[in-house]
Structure formats: structure tokens, C-alpha cells
Design a protein around this motif. Structure first.
Motif, mmCIF file in Angstrom:
data_model
loop_
_atom_site.group_PDB
_atom_site.id
_atom_site.type_symbol
_atom_site.label_atom_id
_atom_site.label_comp_id
_atom_site.label_asym_id
_atom_site.label_seq_id
_atom_site.Cartn_x
_atom_site.Cartn_y
_atom_site.Cartn_z
ATOM 1 N N MET A 91 -8.913 35.959 -10.073
ATOM 2 C CA MET A 91 -7.490 35.722 -9.846
ATOM 3 C C MET A 91 -7.035 36.394 -8.551
ATOM 4 O O MET A 91 -6.274 35.813 -7.780
ATOM 5 C CB MET A 91 -6.660 36.223 -11.044
ATOM 6 N N ALA A 92 -7.524 37.618 -8.307
ATOM 7 C CA ALA A 92 -7.128 38.331 -7.094
ATOM 8 C C ALA A 92 -7.626 37.562 -5.863
ATOM 9 O O ALA A 92 -6.976 37.544 -4.814
ATOM 10 C CB ALA A 92 -7.714 39.743 -7.109
ATOM 11 N N PHE A 93 -8.717 36.917 -6.005
ATOM 12 C CA PHE A 93 -9.352 36.184 -4.925
ATOM 13 C C PHE A 93 -8.668 34.831 -4.690
ATOM 14 O O PHE A 93 -8.882 34.159 -3.687
ATOM 15 C CB PHE A 93 -10.820 35.998 -5.339
ATOM 16 N N GLY A 94 -7.829 34.418 -5.643
ATOM 17 C CA GLY A 94 -7.098 33.154 -5.496
ATOM 18 C C GLY A 94 -7.857 31.941 -5.998
ATOM 19 O O GLY A 94 -7.686 30.842 -5.467
ATOM 20 N N CYS A 95 -8.691 32.123 -7.036
ATOM 21 C CA CYS A 95 -9.430 30.980 -7.592
ATOM 22 C C CYS A 95 -8.451 29.910 -8.088
ATOM 23 O O CYS A 95 -7.378 30.219 -8.600
ATOM 24 C CB CYS A 95 -10.318 31.426 -8.753
ATOM 25 N N ASP A 96 -8.832 28.646 -7.954
ATOM 26 C CA ASP A 96 -7.968 27.541 -8.360
ATOM 27 C C ASP A 96 -8.113 27.226 -9.848
ATOM 28 O O ASP A 96 -7.244 26.583 -10.432
ATOM 29 C CB ASP A 96 -8.323 26.287 -7.546
ATOM 30 N N GLU A 118 -0.902 36.521 -13.580
ATOM 31 C CA GLU A 118 -1.150 36.300 -12.150
ATOM 32 C C GLU A 118 -0.615 34.947 -11.689
ATOM 33 O O GLU A 118 0.085 34.854 -10.694
ATOM 34 C CB GLU A 118 -2.667 36.396 -11.921
ATOM 35 N N ASP A 119 -0.972 33.866 -12.431
ATOM 36 C CA ASP A 119 -0.540 32.523 -12.029
ATOM 37 C C ASP A 119 -0.770 31.524 -13.176
ATOM 38 O O ASP A 119 -1.873 31.006 -13.348
ATOM 39 C CB ASP A 119 -1.343 32.093 -10.784
ATOM 40 N N PRO A 120 0.306 31.225 -13.930
ATOM 41 C CA PRO A 120 0.157 30.339 -15.098
ATOM 42 C C PRO A 120 -0.261 28.918 -14.741
ATOM 43 O O PRO A 120 -0.616 28.141 -15.626
ATOM 44 C CB PRO A 120 1.551 30.335 -15.735
ATOM 45 N N SER A 121 -0.225 28.574 -13.445
ATOM 46 C CA SER A 121 -0.614 27.198 -13.104
ATOM 47 C C SER A 121 -2.134 27.045 -13.002
ATOM 48 O O SER A 121 -2.649 25.942 -12.872
ATOM 49 C CB SER A 121 0.042 26.766 -11.793
ATOM 50 N N VAL A 122 -2.853 28.176 -13.055
ATOM 51 C CA VAL A 122 -4.316 28.108 -12.954
ATOM 52 C C VAL A 122 -4.909 27.677 -14.303
ATOM 53 O O VAL A 122 -4.682 28.329 -15.319
ATOM 54 C CB VAL A 122 -4.895 29.484 -12.526
ATOM 55 N N PRO A 123 -5.654 26.561 -14.338
ATOM 56 C CA PRO A 123 -6.243 26.148 -15.625
ATOM 57 C C PRO A 123 -7.342 27.089 -16.093
ATOM 58 O O PRO A 123 -8.097 27.628 -15.280
ATOM 59 C CB PRO A 123 -6.824 24.757 -15.318
ATOM 60 N N VAL A 124 -7.398 27.304 -17.409
ATOM 61 C CA VAL A 124 -8.458 28.131 -18.006
ATOM 62 C C VAL A 124 -9.241 27.237 -18.958
ATOM 63 O O VAL A 124 -8.675 26.673 -19.896
ATOM 64 C CB VAL A 124 -7.872 29.303 -18.827
ATOM 65 N N ILE A 125 -10.530 27.091 -18.696
ATOM 66 C CA ILE A 125 -11.365 26.259 -19.563
ATOM 67 C C ILE A 125 -12.356 27.176 -20.274
ATOM 68 O O ILE A 125 -13.257 27.722 -19.643
ATOM 69 C CB ILE A 125 -12.165 25.193 -18.749
ATOM 70 N N PHE A 126 -12.173 27.367 -21.569
ATOM 71 C CA PHE A 126 -13.154 28.114 -22.354
ATOM 72 C C PHE A 126 -14.252 27.132 -22.755
ATOM 73 O O PHE A 126 -13.961 25.949 -22.992
ATOM 74 C CB PHE A 126 -12.510 28.697 -23.612
ATOM 75 N N PHE A 127 -15.472 27.612 -22.845
ATOM 76 C CA PHE A 127 -16.522 26.702 -23.301
ATOM 77 C C PHE A 127 -17.582 27.426 -24.112
ATOM 78 O O PHE A 127 -17.809 28.612 -23.925
ATOM 79 C CB PHE A 127 -17.163 25.939 -22.129
ATOM 80 N N ASN A 128 -18.185 26.668 -25.041
ATOM 81 C CA ASN A 128 -19.313 27.097 -25.877
ATOM 82 C C ASN A 128 -19.010 28.192 -26.906
ATOM 83 O O ASN A 128 -19.603 28.210 -27.971
ATOM 84 C CB ASN A 128 -20.507 27.489 -24.973
ATOM 85 N N GLU A 140 0.013 26.230 -21.135
ATOM 86 C CA GLU A 140 -0.001 24.769 -20.961
ATOM 87 C C GLU A 140 -1.351 24.255 -20.478
ATOM 88 O O GLU A 140 -1.679 23.098 -20.662
ATOM 89 C CB GLU A 140 1.032 24.386 -19.878
ATOM 90 N N ARG A 141 -2.092 25.134 -19.801
ATOM 91 C CA ARG A 141 -3.309 24.653 -19.146
ATOM 92 C C ARG A 141 -4.566 25.347 -19.677
ATOM 93 O O ARG A 141 -5.422 25.776 -18.910
ATOM 94 C CB ARG A 141 -3.182 24.866 -17.635
ATOM 95 N N GLU A 310 -5.523 18.067 -8.712
ATOM 96 C CA GLU A 310 -4.646 16.892 -8.805
ATOM 97 C C GLU A 310 -3.591 17.027 -9.900
ATOM 98 O O GLU A 310 -2.786 16.121 -10.096
ATOM 99 C CB GLU A 310 -5.503 15.638 -9.084
ATOM 100 N N GLY A 311 -3.630 18.153 -10.627
ATOM 101 C CA GLY A 311 -2.620 18.394 -11.668
ATOM 102 C C GLY A 311 -2.729 17.426 -12.834
ATOM 103 O O GLY A 311 -1.754 17.191 -13.541
ATOM 104 N N ARG A 312 -3.924 16.831 -13.050
ATOM 105 C CA ARG A 312 -4.043 15.870 -14.163
ATOM 106 C C ARG A 312 -5.399 16.011 -14.855
ATOM 107 O O ARG A 312 -6.377 16.448 -14.240
ATOM 108 C CB ARG A 312 -3.889 14.443 -13.659
ATOM 109 N N VAL A 313 -5.399 15.603 -16.135
ATOM 110 C CA VAL A 313 -6.660 15.578 -16.884
ATOM 111 C C VAL A 313 -7.401 14.316 -16.434
ATOM 112 O O VAL A 313 -6.819 13.231 -16.423
ATOM 113 C CB VAL A 313 -6.372 15.524 -18.403
ATOM 114 N N PRO A 314 -8.677 14.421 -16.054
ATOM 115 C CA PRO A 314 -9.376 13.230 -15.576
ATOM 116 C C PRO A 314 -9.539 12.186 -16.668
ATOM 117 O O PRO A 314 -9.708 12.524 -17.843
ATOM 118 C CB PRO A 314 -10.744 13.773 -15.126
ATOM 119 N N GLY A 315 -9.502 10.910 -16.264
ATOM 120 C CA GLY A 315 -9.559 9.797 -17.217
ATOM 121 C C GLY A 315 -10.865 9.749 -17.997
ATOM 122 O O GLY A 315 -10.902 9.227 -19.106
ATOM 123 N N ASP A 316 -11.951 10.308 -17.440
ATOM 124 C CA ASP A 316 -13.242 10.227 -18.128
ATOM 125 C C ASP A 316 -13.445 11.368 -19.131
ATOM 126 O O ASP A 316 -14.499 11.473 -19.740
ATOM 127 C CB ASP A 316 -14.397 10.205 -17.109
#
Ligand code: BGC
Length: 336
Positions: A91-96, A118-128, A140-141, A310-316
Motif C-alpha cells: 500500500m505504501a508503494f502505491g500498488c493498484d 490507506e485507499d478503499p478503492s484498491v481491490p483485495v482478492i483473497f484466494f485459496n 466494496e472491492r 478499468e473499475g469493472r469485473v471482467p466479463g469472463d
């Protein structure tokens, strides 16, 4: 200044503004998309497969869009404290976007706090390693990508039932009961809990009698599974007919011990890792469940990149309950 002069000045200002905007857009398009990825361990075979799926998808995205992708991949060496530090650094580094394979799946909240502050617009994807729904719904993201834990167990159970029908010699002593041992993954992991319970339930629902000789955790690891299996072989020898394993690496550890002892038993895993599939083709492993690790990695990357850029969930990417991606699962059984 005359009318003409004023018009010229306005045009110059407009050109300067538009030029600036154009320059800015161009700059943003050229800026590499920075994606921070933290994994719980860098020695987990299945997580490695997910990461290679992410890398392939990142490469395809670069080709498609011309935008450079930087995947910053860090391993937390089994320490939640270290993983939190890694996410702070992203986050400090400015990851998207931030993608997290939690060390402790009950600690998702600490990661979410860091990102939201830090920035609520940054998406967080948990996995596995799946957080509870309350954590996923905190922003939201926030998303989760994984396999349906119960479904993997049901498929493993069905594979055992189908194998017994096809190869009745699986019941080595012909007493109508399958004597089994179970190698479990890490305690508290959603896949350990569900796979251990529902594989047995599915086999029993198919009308097969089971007798549990022993069970224990080998923390997903081949070496630890081999050691446990050696102990069970010392205690039960060729009485063991079936070895149910929560993942392929532990199934391979069980096979290592069985081969060394010269005992045969039907061994079933989950994951369809490359090494697991080799053992299946060689007829050593009886069955595994393909959890589509590469597809999981692709979904993690596509969600992170498309939401960040792009601020959107990809169609695939198909979402369930708006925040979950569960990849399709398949049974893989030995042809022997
Ligand atoms: C996989 C295991 C892996 C674990 C790591 C599970 O879904 O089946 O192979 O070790 O995830 O979290």
C-alpha cells in the motif's frame, strides 16, 4: 486586446488544457499496473500452480492491452505478522491491487483494515484460504477465489465408490469393509474441515462400509505424510486398504511410504497438481480432483487487474453471491 487576440488566447489555452489531459491519459496508460501478491508459503505445490496461472494471465493481459504488469510476489513464510507487513508495504508503494493467500484465514480483518485505511478503492482478492463472509462484505472491492471445499470432498468420495465398483480387489481381504486411514491438511483450513468430513459421508452414502484405522494431520506436506504413513504401516501393515488424502502432496507422501514398505493400497488425493497427475497416469494414484489451479490464478489476476485498471469485473469471471469465484471441478481417475 482585440476580439481576434482574445479568441487566439482562448484557443491557445484550450489547446494547452487538452494537451495536458491527453498527456496525462497517455501517462496513466503507460504506467505499469502494480499488483501486490502475498502467499502463505513459497513451498506449497498447489499455491505455486495458482501463481503460475496468474503469471500466464498477466502475460496475456499485457499482450492484449499493451499495458505493462508488475506482479510483486512475496512469501510470508507462515507468519501472519510478516504478511501484514507485506501488505502495508504494497500500500505504501502505491500498488493498484492486492491479492492475498492468507496465512491465518481468521486474520483477513487485519489485512482489510490496512487496505481500507490507506485507499478503499484498491481491490483485495483473497484466494485459496477463505475468510468468513463477514470479512468479505467489509468493503466494496473485496473478493474470494477458490474451489468449493464440500464439492471437492463429494467428488473424492464418488471416485472411491466408482473405483470399488470397477476394481473390487480394492477390498483386499474381501470382508466387505474398506479399512482406511486419512491424511488431513492444516487444522482450521476450510478444505481440511470439509474434505475430511464429506469424503467419508459420500462413500458411506454410496452404501460402502468403512472402518477408520487412524487419521492425522500432515499439514499438506509430502514429507510429513510419509512419516505418518510409515507409523500407520508399522501399526496396521497391509490391513490398510484405502488412504484418503486431503491433497495430492500428502497422497504422494503416502505412496512413498507404501512403496518403501512394499504394501499396496488405494490412494486418493485432491488438486491435480502436475506431480499428482504424473502419479495418476502411472497408475500409482487411484484418483484426484482437479481443482483447476491455473484457472484460479487466472481469475485472481483478471479480477485484480480489471477492477484496478478499468473499475469493472471482467466479463469472463463468473461471480457467485457477488463476491465469490468458485472454479469448476472435475474428477480424474486412474485408467488402470
Ligand atoms: C490445497 C492444498 C494446499 C492448500 C494451501 C488446498 O486447497 O488442496 O494442496 O496445500 O490449499 O492452502
Amino acid at each position: 486586446m482585440g476580439k481576434k487576440g482574445r479568441r487566439l488566447l482562448c484557443l491557445c489555452l484550450l489547446a494547452a488544457v487538452l494537451g495536458g489531459v491527453a498527456w496525462k491519459t497517455h501517462d496513466a496508460a503507460q504506467k505499469p499496473l502494480q499488483i501486490g501478491v502475498s502467499i502463505y508459503l513459497d513451498t506449497d505445490t498447489f499455491v505455486e500452480k495458482i501463481i503460475s496461472g496468474m503469471e500466464e494471465a498477466a502475460h496475456a493481459y499485457e499482450e492484449e492491452t499493451g499495458r505493462k504488469i508488475v506482479l510483486n510476489i512475496s512469501a510470508a513464510n507462515g507468519s501472519q505478522r510478516l504478511q501484514n507487513e507485506q501488505v502495508k508495504r504494497f500500500m505504501a508503494f502505491g500498488c493498484d491491487a492486492v491479492c492475498v493467500n492468507l496465512v491465518d484465514r481468521t486474520s483477513a480483518s487485519s489485512i482489510i483494515d490496512i487496505v481500507l485505511q490507506e485507499d478503499p478503492s484498491v481491490p483485495v482478492i483473497f484466494f485459496n484460504r477463505e475468510p468468513v463472509p463477514e470479512d468479505i462484505m467489509r468493503g466494496e472491492r473485496i473478493y474470494y477465489v477458490g474451489s468449493d471445499a464440500k464439492q471437492t470432498a463429494v467428488l473424492q468420495g464418488r471416485s472411491v465408490a466408482a473405483s470399488l465398483r470397477r476394481r473390487p480387489e480394492m477390498d483386499k481381504d474381501g470382508d466387505g469393509v474398506l479399512q482406511y486411514v486419512m491424511l488431513e491438511g492444516e487444522m482450521g483450513h476450510q478444505d481440511t474441515i470439509m474434505r475430511s468430513e464429506y469424503s467419508v459421508e459420500t462413500i458411506e452414502e454410496a452404501g460402502i462400509l468403512l472402518k477408520k484405522l487412524d487419521s492425522g494431520t500432515a499439514d499438506w506436506e509430502r514429507g510429513r505424510a510419509r512419516m505418518l504413513m510409515e507409523q500407520w504401516l508399522a501399526a496396521y501393515g497391509s490391513e490398510i486398504e484405502l488412504v484418503l488424502c486431503n491433497n495430492d502432496d500428502m497422497a504422494l507422501g503416502a505412496l512413498d511410504a507404501l512403496d518403501a514398505a512394499g504394501v499396496s493400497a488405494a490412494v486418493f488425493g485432491v488438486d491435480a497438481t502436475d506431480v499428482g497427475m504424473e502419479a495418476l497416469s502411472a497408475g500409482r494414484l487411484w484418483g484426484t480432483v482437479d481443482c483447476n489451479g491455473k484457472a484460479q490464478g487466472r481469475a485472481v489476476f483478471r479480477l485484480a487487474a480489471c477492477i484496478a485498471a478499468e473499475g469493472r469485473v471482467p466479463g469472463d469471471v463468473m461471480l457467485q453471491k457477488e463476491r465469490y469465484v468458485r472454479v469448476p471441478l472435475y474428477n480424474r481417475m486412474s485408467a488402470k
